[in-house]
Design a protein around this motif. Sequence first.
Motif, mmCIF file in Angstrom:
data_model
loop_
_atom_site.group_PDB
_atom_site.id
_atom_site.type_symbol
_atom_site.label_atom_id
_atom_site.label_comp_id
_atom_site.label_asym_id
_atom_site.label_seq_id
_atom_site.Cartn_x
_atom_site.Cartn_y
_atom_site.Cartn_z
ATOM 1 N N HIS A 90 2.556 143.205 13.551
ATOM 2 C CA HIS A 90 2.645 141.760 13.791
ATOM 3 C C HIS A 90 4.067 141.250 13.498
ATOM 4 O O HIS A 90 4.590 140.413 14.232
ATOM 5 C CB HIS A 90 1.620 141.032 12.930
ATOM 6 N N ILE A 171 -4.031 134.926 9.169
ATOM 7 C CA ILE A 171 -3.142 134.551 10.283
ATOM 8 C C ILE A 171 -3.251 135.562 11.411
ATOM 9 O O ILE A 171 -3.348 135.201 12.590
ATOM 10 C CB ILE A 171 -1.680 134.424 9.790
ATOM 11 N N ILE A 172 -3.241 136.836 11.084
ATOM 12 C CA ILE A 172 -3.338 137.885 12.105
ATOM 13 C C ILE A 172 -4.676 137.799 12.832
ATOM 14 O O ILE A 172 -4.739 137.897 14.064
ATOM 15 C CB ILE A 172 -3.125 139.281 11.475
ATOM 16 N N GLU A 174 -6.565 135.166 13.222
ATOM 17 C CA GLU A 174 -6.548 133.956 14.055
ATOM 18 C C GLU A 174 -5.776 134.206 15.353
ATOM 19 O O GLU A 174 -6.216 133.803 16.430
ATOM 20 C CB GLU A 174 -5.925 132.790 13.276
ATOM 21 N N GLN A 175 -4.657 134.876 15.254
ATOM 22 C CA GLN A 175 -3.868 135.171 16.449
ATOM 23 C C GLN A 175 -4.595 136.145 17.374
ATOM 24 O O GLN A 175 -4.500 136.028 18.593
ATOM 25 C CB GLN A 175 -2.494 135.707 16.060
ATOM 26 N N GLU A 176 -5.329 137.085 16.807
ATOM 27 C CA GLU A 176 -6.109 138.012 17.634
ATOM 28 C C GLU A 176 -7.245 137.276 18.346
ATOM 29 O O GLU A 176 -7.548 137.567 19.503
ATOM 30 C CB GLU A 176 -6.659 139.156 16.780
ATOM 31 N N ARG A 177 -7.868 136.322 17.671
ATOM 32 C CA ARG A 177 -8.924 135.520 18.307
ATOM 33 C C ARG A 177 -8.346 134.691 19.465
ATOM 34 O O ARG A 177 -8.969 134.567 20.516
ATOM 35 C CB ARG A 177 -9.589 134.601 17.283
ATOM 36 N N LYS A 178 -7.154 134.139 19.274
ATOM 37 C CA LYS A 178 -6.524 133.370 20.349
ATOM 38 C C LYS A 178 -6.188 134.248 21.542
ATOM 39 O O LYS A 178 -6.343 133.830 22.694
ATOM 40 C CB LYS A 178 -5.246 132.693 19.827
ATOM 41 N N LYS A 179 -5.748 135.470 21.294
ATOM 42 C CA LYS A 179 -5.444 136.403 22.382
ATOM 43 C C LYS A 179 -6.698 136.754 23.173
ATOM 44 O O LYS A 179 -6.655 136.887 24.398
ATOM 45 C CB LYS A 179 -4.805 137.687 21.844
#
Length: 182
Positions: A90, A171-172, A174-179
């Motif tokens: 990340h 944070i990681i 959350e970013q994976e869920r957004k992707k």
Amino acid sequence: MAKPNNTFLAEAKQFGIRRIFFSGPLIIAALLTVLFILKINEPKLDIHTFEKEISGQVEIIGIGIFSILFAAFAIVTSLSDKNFVKFLLHAKVFRKILFPFWFNSCLYLLSVIIAFISSWLPQSCSVYVVSGSVFFVLWALTDTFYVVMATVLFGAKRAEFVEYEPEILEIIAEQERKKKKN
């Protein structure tokens, strides 16, 4: 999901071919190798004895430092877990940390193999083959600075991860869920 290409050449390309071939360590090694070639072409020098001595020293240096690099790499990987590797990926520093170990190990092994092969060649060829071995070991020695810096970066990132692990993992995730939504 496609399997990532983790071959040496793919990793070198991602690390940056220019960072490898237009680097200070390569230029320093090339200049020192030119001086070495000038030295072995001196008329009063017993080239055969000098070549054999240098070949043996390159093998000893290469094998010794390769084993130290291997041990350091083992320490780095043993301190890594799944979540920490995700964090390094990340933060886009995973290659900056691991590729210098891989690359320098290859340089040391290449220098040892070339020095070993040079002992089987005729004297007229072996002197110049040993020059190649000297070049690779000098390149690896001067590039070891970057391995040390990669280890320092690893330590800094490990300390950061240990201190803020729950927040970083959140944070990681959350970013994976957004992707996945996109």
